[in-house]
Design a protein around this motif. Structure first.
Motif, PDB file in Angstrom:
ATOM      1  N   HIS A 199       0.885  -1.651  -0.186  1.00 32.82           N
ATOM      2  CA  HIS A 199       0.007  -0.167   0.113  1.00 32.82           C
ATOM      3  C   HIS A 199       0.534   1.227  -0.026  1.00 32.82           C
ATOM      4  O   HIS A 199       0.915   2.784  -0.655  1.00 32.82           O
ATOM      5  CB  HIS A 199      -0.700  -0.095   1.548  1.00 32.82           C
ATOM      6  CG  HIS A 199      -2.342  -0.612   1.046  1.00 32.82           C
ATOM      7  ND1 HIS A 199      -3.183  -0.787   0.559  1.00 32.82           N
ATOM      8  CD2 HIS A 199      -2.272  -1.997   1.875  1.00 32.82           C
ATOM      9  CE1 HIS A 199      -4.411  -1.893   0.201  1.00 32.82           C
ATOM     10  NE2 HIS A 199      -3.706  -2.444   0.846  1.00 32.82           N
ATOM     11  N   ALA A 200       1.884   1.327   0.518  1.00 34.69           N
ATOM     12  CA  ALA A 200       2.635   2.354   0.789  1.00 34.69           C
ATOM     13  C   ALA A 200       3.438   2.868  -0.500  1.00 34.69           C
ATOM     14  O   ALA A 200       3.301   3.650  -1.138  1.00 34.69           O
ATOM     15  CB  ALA A 200       4.108   2.012   1.174  1.00 34.69           C
ATOM     16  N   GLY A 201       3.718   1.733  -1.498  1.00 34.96           N
ATOM     17  CA  GLY A 201       4.153   1.954  -2.766  1.00 34.96           C
ATOM     18  C   GLY A 201       3.282   2.118  -3.891  1.00 34.96           C
ATOM     19  O   GLY A 201       4.033   3.216  -4.429  1.00 34.96           O
ATOM     20  N   ARG A 202       2.357   2.304  -3.124  1.00 39.31           N
ATOM     21  CA  ARG A 202       1.042   3.020  -4.131  1.00 39.31           C
ATOM     22  C   ARG A 202       0.601   4.516  -3.526  1.00 39.31           C
ATOM     23  O   ARG A 202      -0.422   4.863  -4.534  1.00 39.31           O
ATOM     24  CB  ARG A 202      -0.117   1.805  -4.138  1.00 39.31           C
ATOM     25  CG  ARG A 202      -0.392   0.603  -4.347  1.00 39.31           C
ATOM     26  CD  ARG A 202      -1.736   0.075  -4.573  1.00 39.31           C
ATOM     27  NE  ARG A 202      -1.572  -1.217  -4.781  1.00 39.31           N
ATOM     28  CZ  ARG A 202      -2.643  -2.547  -4.893  1.00 39.31           C
ATOM     29  NH1 ARG A 202      -2.893  -1.936  -3.649  1.00 39.31           N
ATOM     30  NH2 ARG A 202      -2.031  -3.621  -4.704  1.00 39.31           N
ATOM     31  N   GLY A 203       1.076   4.703  -2.323  1.00 42.84           N
ATOM     32  CA  GLY A 203       0.988   6.394  -1.883  1.00 42.84           C
ATOM     33  C   GLY A 203      -0.135   5.592  -0.866  1.00 42.84           C
ATOM     34  O   GLY A 203      -1.013   7.225  -0.432  1.00 42.84           O
ATOM     35  N   HIS A 244      -0.758   2.290   6.934  1.00 42.72           N
ATOM     36  CA  HIS A 244       0.133   2.520   8.428  1.00 42.72           C
ATOM     37  C   HIS A 244      -1.012   1.507   9.265  1.00 42.72           C
ATOM     38  O   HIS A 244      -0.690   1.082  10.344  1.00 42.72           O
ATOM     39  CB  HIS A 244      -0.433   4.145   9.198  1.00 42.72           C
ATOM     40  CG  HIS A 244       0.599   4.437   8.355  1.00 42.72           C
ATOM     41  ND1 HIS A 244       0.847   5.878   7.781  1.00 42.72           N
ATOM     42  CD2 HIS A 244       2.248   4.327   7.888  1.00 42.72           C
ATOM     43  CE1 HIS A 244       2.134   6.434   7.585  1.00 42.72           C
ATOM     44  NE2 HIS A 244       2.796   6.090   7.353  1.00 42.72           N
ATOM     45  N   GLU A 245      -2.426   1.248   8.420  1.00 40.84           N
ATOM     46  CA  GLU A 245      -3.146  -0.105   9.339  1.00 40.84           C
ATOM     47  C   GLU A 245      -2.498  -0.784   9.558  1.00 40.84           C
ATOM     48  O   GLU A 245      -2.360  -2.143  10.883  1.00 40.84           O
ATOM     49  CB  GLU A 245      -4.302   0.123   8.898  1.00 40.84           C
ATOM     50  CG  GLU A 245      -5.274   1.807   8.878  1.00 40.84           C
ATOM     51  CD  GLU A 245      -6.415   1.658   8.149  1.00 40.84           C
ATOM     52  OE1 GLU A 245      -6.672   0.589   7.598  1.00 40.84           O
ATOM     53  OE2 GLU A 245      -7.479   2.443   8.151  1.00 40.84           O
ATOM     54  N   TRP A 246      -1.554  -1.747   8.483  1.00 41.39           N
ATOM     55  CA  TRP A 246      -1.335  -2.810   8.399  1.00 41.39           C
ATOM     56  C   TRP A 246      -0.010  -2.743   8.943  1.00 41.39           C
ATOM     57  O   TRP A 246       0.430  -4.051  10.236  1.00 41.39           O
ATOM     58  CB  TRP A 246      -1.342  -3.550   6.957  1.00 41.39           C
ATOM     59  CG  TRP A 246      -2.486  -3.562   6.321  1.00 41.39           C
ATOM     60  CD1 TRP A 246      -2.974  -3.156   5.325  1.00 41.39           C
ATOM     61  CD2 TRP A 246      -3.094  -4.633   6.210  1.00 41.39           C
ATOM     62  NE1 TRP A 246      -4.181  -3.988   4.350  1.00 41.39           N
ATOM     63  CE2 TRP A 246      -4.733  -5.132   5.194  1.00 41.39           C
ATOM     64  CE3 TRP A 246      -3.116  -5.451   7.877  1.00 41.39           C
ATOM     65  CZ2 TRP A 246      -4.997  -5.954   6.198  1.00 41.39           C
ATOM     66  CZ3 TRP A 246      -3.720  -7.311   7.790  1.00 41.39           C
ATOM     67  CH2 TRP A 246      -4.773  -7.291   6.471  1.00 41.39           C
TER      68      TRP A 246
END
Length: 648
Positions: free
Chosen positions: A446-450, A456-458
């Motif tokens: 998810h971070a890689g997708r912005g 942060h939830e994961w």
């Protein structure tokens, strides 16, 4: 459903003396007690189900017949010999034949007690056809022992409905073994209320198996009274009841009482009790190391009694003690008995030695035993050998079987191949199944997708399970937002989760605050010991500031040899101050070759001192390119001076 062989005045017939029951707890029957009102109707037609019926019939030894046949001489102080054994066997057979003859003669003359005794004797011997007639005669005369034994015989021959009728006759007359047998048959027919009635009757009349069966029925129905009846049976010597009672106490959190009952069952050679007792003792070993030796003894006994999981556990104890040879022997014994965990352990042992063929064989054995870790480990083995396609197949097999780490590994393979859409469902499956790495990797995705909120939830979910790198990501985000208190908490969590970067950043933040120097030093040391090069440089700097030059040199060397250009430069400076110019030049050069501007500038100045202007110019140019700005400015001024001198 115990075979008994005596009657008493409460059985409805004459008292019979001298007949032995088949179980030590059933050597006499009390006068029939008044029965409470029954709560169910009679038996329905029975089904030919397996799983109930009399326990194994106990053969009557010669010593049981001796009192009836008369003593045949002293038996003490003479060591048995083959000839003596043969003589005693033959004599016992003659005595049994004589006893049977007397019973048969009396029974044929109409003695129902003799018919009952003869029927029991024949039933024990397996002569069902001959036994049935005598037992029917005695049962018809009202002898409850005969009625019970007739029920046993009919049950063995598959006539379960009639068996239940005779057990009912005997139970109504006060026979606890018959009540137990009847209760089991009713239970297996689904008539639990009637089963409870008769099992309760058997238990109340001192029948340990009845108490156990009643406890088992109540536990199945989650009735809290189950514990009471297990205890009654356990107190009477029933080892399975003691084990079940221990399990209940352990589940309730009462490990002390559980241990007591595990000991009781294990002392009676209950294999699973020995295993559980070993586990409890091993858990206490951190506080009392002597527990580990005792745990090993119980594991060994349980293993010798046929519990492969105990052999596996014993293997791990030997491994932890450094005895891999003994560990392998116990693991092999457990694996050959079908323990998948032991097979996996053997596979890992061989894999660690580079013995891939043997490792694969044992991983496959684990898989055949139903342990999906075998498939996952085969995937890891193939991946380490560069057999990526096979690794993916094994990961898929384990993943589809629900192995959470295989789900994560498969997702990583797919992501590395560029199949993000294929990887995400597997990361999700791994994370939802409790894989900490899966949750972290889903955060990375998810971070890689912005998608920072989802990331942060994961991360938070993984951090809550002790994932240091997930806590580190959360800490960095908090520090960037200026939330230093929250960042410190997350950095501490990351450091506690073995994140060397987390420990370094925690130390750096504390260092900048300036109010926790000792704690900062501690976390720098933790990170440095874990191989963090920047932390090692920082430890060197702090040691040099205190004048501890030997310690400083040690830290610089560790970091420099691991590739830190700053450490190489600092080591060069330290050596130069100690007049070790030759070695200092080696480390300056290594730092400069790695792009360290100050090292390049230092080499330029040293070249000028040696009268090598061309060499100095080369190092100046590199220093100006490397930076930082201050170095670039100084290198440019020096380069200008060199040009002027060279052109003059």
């Amino acid at each position: 459903m115990k075979l008994i062989g005596r009657n008493d005045p409460g059985s409805g017939g004459k008292a019979a003396a001298g007949a032995a029951d088949t179980e030590a707890w059933a050597q006499s029957e009390e006068t029939a007690a008044a029965l409470p009102a029954q709560r169910t109707s009679g038996l329905t037609v029975s089904r030919a189900d397996a799983g109930y019926g009399p326990d194994s019939l106990v053969r009557v030894s010669a010593s049981q017949f001796a009192p009836a046949a008369g003593s045949y001489g002293p038996q003490s102080a003479v060591e048995p010999t083959p000839d003596r054994d043969s003589f005693e066997t033959a004599l016992a057979a003659r005595e049994q034949a004589a006893l049977e003859s007397r019973h048969r003669q009396a029974a044929d003359q109409g003695d129902p007690n003799a018919a009952s005794q003869l029927g029991a004797l024949l039933l024990r011997r397996g002569d069902l056809a001959d036994a049935e007639a005598y037992l029917r005669t005695a049962a018809a005369a009202g002898l409850r022992a005969a009625a019970n034994n007739l029920g046993v015989l009919l049950h063995q021959r598959g006539h379960r409905a009639e068996a239940a009728q005779w057990w009912r006759h005997a139970a109504v007359a006060g026979s606890a073994p018959a009540a137990h047998a009847l209760g089991l048959q009713l239970r297996d027919q689904g008539e639990e209320e009637a089963a409870e009635y008769w099992l309760h009757f058997a238990a109340e009349h001192g029948h340990p198996l009845g108490a156990y069966a009643l406890g088992d029925l109540m536990e199945h129905r989650r009735d809290v009274r189950a514990e009471r009846w297990f205890k009654v049976s356990a107190d009477a010597g029933h080892r399975e009841a003691a084990y079940r009672l221990a399990r209940m106490r352990e589940a309730a959190g009462d490990k002390d009482t559980a241990e007591t009952w595990y000991r009781t069952a294990a002392a009676r050679s209950h294999a699973r009790a020995g295993l559980r007792l070993g586990v409890l003792l091993e858990e206490r070993a951190a506080e009392d190391p002597a527990c580990l030796e005792e745990a090993a003894r119980w594991y060994r006994q349980a293993a010798q009694n046929g519990e492969p999981r105990a052999a596996c556990a014993l293997g791990f104890l030997h491994r932890d003690a450094g005895d891999l040879t003994a560990a392998a022997e116990w693991w092999q014994e457990a694996a050959e008995a079908g323990d998948g965990n032991a097979a996996n352990a053997l596979g890992a042992l061989h894999a660690g030695r580079g013995e891939a063929v043997d490792a694969e064989r044992w991983y496959r054995a684990a898989l055949e035993a139903g342990d999906q870790n075998g498939a996952f480990n085969l995937g890891l083995l193939c991946a380490s050998a560069g057999r990526e396609a096979q690794a993916e197949q094994w990961y898929r097999r384990a993943a589809y079987a629900g192995h959470r780490e295989a789900c994560n590994a498969l997702a990583v393979v797919l992501l590395q191949r560029g199949d993000e859409s294929g990887a995400e469902p597997w990361f999700s499956k791994a994370a939802e199944a409790g894989s900490v790495d899966g949750a972290f990797n889903l955060g990375v995705l998810h971070a890689g997708r912005g998608e920072q909120q989802q990331a942060h939830e994961w991360y938070a979910r993984a951090a809550a399970e002790g994932h240091g790198e997930a806590a580190l990501q959360l800490a960095v985000a908090l520090e960037q937002r200026g939330q230093l208190t929250g960042a410190l908490e997350r950095y501490r969590q990351a450091a506690a989760g073995s994140s060397a970067e987390g420990a370094f950043r925690l130390a750096s933040l504390l260092d900048r605050r300036g109010d926790a120097d000792d704690e900062a030093e501690h976390w720098y040391a933790v990170a440095a010991d874990a191989g963090h090069r920047r932390a090692q440089v920082r430890m060197g700097v702090r040691a040099a500031e205190r004048g501890a030059l030997e310690i400083a040199e040690s830290w610089y060397r560790r970091a420099a040899e691991a590739g830190s250009r700053s450490a190489a430069f600092n080591l060069g400076l330290l050596l130069a101050r100690q007049d070790e110019e030759a070695e200092a030049m080696v480390w300056y050069t290594r730092a400069a070759d790695a792009g360290h501007g100050r090292a390049a500038l230092r080499l330029a100045l040293l070249a000028l001192r040696r009268g090598e202007p061309v060499q100095a110019e080369n190092w100046c140019r590199r220093a100006a390119d490397y930076g930082p700005a201050e170095v670039t400015e100084r290198a440019s001024r020096l380069l200008g001076a060199l040009h002027s001198e060279l052109s003059a």
